[in-house]
Design a protein around this motif. Sequence first.
Motif, mmCIF file in Angstrom:
data_model
loop_
_atom_site.group_PDB
_atom_site.id
_atom_site.type_symbol
_atom_site.label_atom_id
_atom_site.label_comp_id
_atom_site.label_asym_id
_atom_site.label_seq_id
_atom_site.Cartn_x
_atom_site.Cartn_y
_atom_site.Cartn_z
ATOM 1 N N TYR A 1 44.280 3.511 43.347
ATOM 2 C CA TYR A 1 43.540 3.275 42.657
ATOM 3 C C TYR A 1 43.117 4.551 41.466
ATOM 4 O O TYR A 1 43.027 5.590 41.786
ATOM 5 N N LYS B 1 37.930 4.900 39.174
ATOM 6 C CA LYS B 1 37.178 4.288 40.401
ATOM 7 C C LYS B 1 35.647 4.131 39.680
ATOM 8 O O LYS B 1 35.012 3.291 40.084
ATOM 9 N N LYS C 1 34.605 0.644 38.800
ATOM 10 C CA LYS C 1 34.831 -0.744 40.804
ATOM 11 C C LYS C 1 33.472 -1.558 40.709
ATOM 12 O O LYS C 1 32.474 -1.893 39.687
ATOM 13 N N LEU D 1 43.202 -5.341 46.641
ATOM 14 C CA LEU D 1 42.483 -5.011 46.484
ATOM 15 C C LEU D 1 41.120 -4.778 47.623
ATOM 16 O O LEU D 1 39.982 -3.633 46.743
ATOM 17 N N ASP E 1 39.741 -1.546 48.955
ATOM 18 C CA ASP E 1 38.719 -0.333 48.496
ATOM 19 C C ASP E 1 37.455 -1.033 48.176
ATOM 20 O O ASP E 1 36.782 -0.036 47.241
ATOM 21 N N VAL F 1 40.914 -5.864 35.893
ATOM 22 C CA VAL F 1 41.282 -5.113 37.222
ATOM 23 C C VAL F 1 43.434 -5.507 37.247
ATOM 24 O O VAL F 1 42.872 -6.512 36.779
ATOM 25 N N VAL G 1 46.725 0.732 40.677
ATOM 26 C CA VAL G 1 45.136 -0.302 40.251
ATOM 27 C C VAL G 1 44.589 0.295 39.346
ATOM 28 O O VAL G 1 44.147 1.527 40.080
ATOM 29 N N TRP G 2 44.433 -0.188 38.808
ATOM 30 C CA TRP G 2 43.680 -0.028 37.310
ATOM 31 C C TRP G 2 42.471 -0.600 37.278
ATOM 32 O O TRP G 2 42.340 -1.940 36.812
ATOM 33 N N TYR G 3 41.401 0.224 37.435
ATOM 34 C CA TYR G 3 39.871 -0.189 37.515
ATOM 35 C C TYR G 3 39.602 -0.205 35.858
ATOM 36 O O TYR G 3 39.100 0.928 34.884
#
Lengths: 465, 195
Positions: free
Chosen positions: A231, A234, A237, A257, A260, A348, A385-387
């Motif tokens: 991730y 964060k 988020k 997803l 987290d 996301v 995963v990029w927020y």
Amino acid sequence: MTDLCGGGMEGLWSIAVVLLPVWFSVMIGFIMIPAMFGLSLGVTSVYIQILVKILEWATLRIERGHREQPTLSVPAPLPFGLIQREGGSMEQEMGELRRYRTQSISRGEFALSDSFYFYIKGLESIVDDQVTQRFSSEELVSWNLLTRTNHNFHYISLRLTIIWGLGVIIRYCVLFPLRITLAIIGLTWLVIGTTLVGFLSNKRLKNWLSELVHLMCYRICARGLSATIQYHNKENKPQKGGICVANHTSPIDIVILANDGCYAMVGQSHGGLMGVIQRSMVKSCPHVWFERSEMRDRNAVTSRLRAHVAAKTNLPILIFPEGTCINNTSVMMFKKGSFEIGGTIYPVAIKYDPRFGDAFWNSAKYNMVNYLLRMMTSWAIVVNVWYLPPMTRREGEDAAQFANRVKSAIAHQGGLLDMAWDGSLKRAKVKEAFKEQQQKMYSSMVMGKKGRNSQEPHTESTRRQ
Amino acid sequence: MGSRASTLLREEEIEEIKKETGFSHSQITRLYSRFTSLDKGENGTLGREDFQRIPELAINPLGDRIINAFFPEGEDQVNFRGFMRTLAHFRPIEDNEKNKDHTASEPLNSRSNKLLFAFRLYDLDRDDKISRDELLQVLRMMVGVNISDEQLGSIADRTIQEADQNGDNSISFNEFIKVLEKVDVEQKMSIRFLH
């Protein structure tokens, strides 16, 4: 003699019967307990590192094999497409075609060579188009030792084949039973846990426990896929009362997803096993499940989602605006419905590493069960995963433009191609309006810059507007 | 998936197609991969609906004409050989072919064959003449509803006037070639492969 053998076999069998469950429960214990608390024993990362080494060796070996036997002439997949395409606009291209004429293009008019532009564009799209390839799995640059991705790779060497054979045994006989057990445990725990939590009345305790139950279950499921998730950012988020949008590649996106954070799911209510899971999930915290008939009424859908978002204590809802699974090389058109609800959007970006397993669900080819089986017999699922920072609609921006802005941000972050084509082209035909657009553009070229003032457009009574 | 595809195409077939069309070995295997990915029915032939599934082709104003060019007279399915034969018209002319003397039959991608292909897209009834009606049909496909009948009619008349040399009020193939003699057909009517 035979008695001895028979006795030996029985002895072995009884040992196996005793040892197997013990081994199994030890493995499960080692995987489940840390998973429930979000800890990692580091086994998976070691596994991934070993895999990477093996795959790199395999790649080198294959390349060497190709060099030694050029007659194999296996075409490698092309990252930039099959053909070189002219990038010019319609005006530019036609202008070049018309250069043989003495009049300049600003005078408009028609030239016999104009049709050549359309012919070439048409033939280029027959040879290689941008859209249809998004609905089938991405071709790998080098074989990753899975039979299913073996498109053009022939027999190279004995060692490679042995490794591949070992891989099959490990994946199907060792990893697969383990993963299935974990998945079953995870889902059972979800149903039981959420139902139990549903009996509580104390709001705060209920919410806290509900989040815990959900997280634990999704973590177990993630272990059940040997998923390694990284991730990023964060701090962005999704917060309560917001809307989380992401690009869609497979149903597993939800597990990825939800590992987290807790989300309120949105979807159609199913019957059967899915229905049981859905109903029990709702007992512990509000999700939004629609009946099939409700989904057709866009206003009803929007107002229910709006109501959910307005209650600021509700979990952020998770939506996939593409509406269908795409093969993780591009992001296709975002349906603007999700962007009309209001509230803050938390984009996301999800990108799977295709070397370890193909996560794309080709729903035309495989059904859900088949797909999950393929997932559980892949090497692993490795995903980033990029927020992204939250976005809201700007003044004067309509829902469609906002959707495009979010889509570009996600595509840019995930290293995916940003496409304007609609994902529903997987099943449906393209709209006539796009053809009409091209015709209009060409017509204005023919009429020249003096405009269309002195003529009325041709009308056909049967034409749909 | 391409796995079954490349094993189904035999070496002899590849050689024959190579001789007929001039494509290289790897180009043929790649195009076969493409052919099978379009062939949703998996029966070794493409029908019109398989082409129409390509969105970029479906929105092309002349899309239907282009699709028709692949299907021989009166047939509804095209096999891989036919597919390649049509695509061969758009292969770039290589330098070593340019000055070959034509003792053998003319290659499919010669300048004159490229122009013949384009001519046939106008000349639907194959009478070797582009009549005013045929020209109007193509014009109407390209402009949609945005130009009136009279306007389009006068454009067609002017075009025929410019090209027609023997006064039969239609454009023959030789007149067609004459009008377009300065167009860089080799460059503009070719598809360049990256490999």
